[in-house]
Motif scaffolding. Structure first.
Motif, PDB file in Angstrom:
ATOM      1  N   GLU A 109      -3.293   5.011  -4.884  1.00  0.00           N
ATOM      2  CA  GLU A 109      -2.012   4.378  -5.188  1.00  0.00           C
ATOM      3  C   GLU A 109      -1.696   3.332  -4.131  1.00  0.00           C
ATOM      4  N   HIS A 111       0.845   0.935  -2.117  1.00  0.00           N
ATOM      5  CA  HIS A 111       2.255   0.932  -1.719  1.00  0.00           C
ATOM      6  C   HIS A 111       2.766  -0.480  -1.445  1.00  0.00           C
ATOM      7  N   GLU A 132      -0.895   4.642   1.156  1.00  0.00           N
ATOM      8  CA  GLU A 132       0.078   5.633   1.641  1.00  0.00           C
ATOM      9  C   GLU A 132      -0.055   5.877   3.141  1.00  0.00           C
ATOM     10  N   ASP A 133      -1.289   5.953   3.626  1.00  0.00           N
ATOM     11  CA  ASP A 133      -1.484   6.360   5.013  1.00  0.00           C
ATOM     12  C   ASP A 133      -2.318   5.396   5.845  1.00  0.00           C
ATOM     13  N   LYS A 164       1.012   1.731  10.546  1.00  0.00           N
ATOM     14  CA  LYS A 164       0.027   2.675  10.026  1.00  0.00           C
ATOM     15  C   LYS A 164      -1.344   2.396  10.655  1.00  0.00           C
TER      16      LYS A 164
END
Length: 244
Positions: A109, A111, A132-133, A164
């Protein structure tokens, strides 16, 4: 997370045919057989994210086929792409040239995506994909040594501002290999996944390390390879990472 980096040379191919009837003629015609071979190669490795350098997003060369979208459809991936020249560049007005881009293809996904631009050089795009990360930056740096180092300074600032863990990848055009990258990597806190310094260019007889997958704090490299496939003048790079 498996990341595949590939400068595909607009899927124009390599070898004697590329330079017929005149040197560089392959840049002016499409090669759908080679695009299919590149797609099948990428698909066979099941990457989570793909970074493509030198992709055609739908010019007369490819009969208006957007190579990034075509490959993404076959993979079942999301695609993000942008012309690699600056927004005010004259190149954006030229047929074929204005469709020359870099692209991300992603299974996870997404972001966010951001298009940053260097303030020097012809190829100015910094494509950022936020997952995400982690965040991934994709670049194609200048052929000029001085411009490359101005661009690396700009890239350093983007990397340091990321909240991140980061991966920085692309064709850096570093004709002196990792030696040319040392100060940038130290300042940005990055390591190369290619610990053996394996060359990626030219694909027929590799001797230069132009392509890099770099990673920062919070990530650990768990695998790296340079597949010996010759669908482009560059070899692809594959890196695998996990969070620490």
């Amino acid at each position: 997370m498996k990341f595949l980096l590939y400068n595909i040379r607009y899927a124009a191919g390599t070898g004697a045919r590329f330079n017929l009837p005149v040197p560089g003629a392959g840049y002016l015609r499409g090669n759908f057989e080679n695009l299919n071979a590149i797609t099948e190669f990428i698909k066979s490795h099941s990457p989570d994210v793909v970074g493509l350098v030198e992709v055609d997003t739908g010019s007369i060369r490819t009969r208006m086929v957007n190579q990034a979208e075509a490959i993404a459809r076959r993979l079942g991936h999301y695609s993000s792409y942008q012309c690699k020249y600056g927004t005010g560049s004259f190149n954006n007005k030229l047929p074929v040239i204005r469709k020359q881009a870099n692209a991300f293809l992603a299974a996870p996904e997404v972001h966010g995506e951001r298009f940053h631009y260097f303030d020097t050089g012809i190829k100015r795009l910094i494509l950022e994909l936020e997952l995400e990360d982690l965040a991934i930056f994709l670049v194609h740096l200048s052929l000029k040594y001085r411009h490359r180092h101005w661009q690396l300074r700009h890239l350093h600032d983007l990397v340091k501002a990321s909240k991140k863990p980061v991966i920085v990848a692309g064709d850096f055009n570093t004709f002196w290999g990792e030696h040319e990258m040392y100060l940038f990597m130290q300042a940005a806190g990055l390591r190369s996944a290619n610990v053996e310094g394996l060359p990626s260019y030219p694909s027929q007889a590799p001797r230069k390390q132009l392509d890099f997958i770099l990673y920062g704090r919070g990530l650990r490299s768990t695998g790296f390879e340079v597949p010996q496939v010759r669908f482009s003048d560059h070899l692809p790079l594959i890196g695998e990472f996990e969070h620490q």
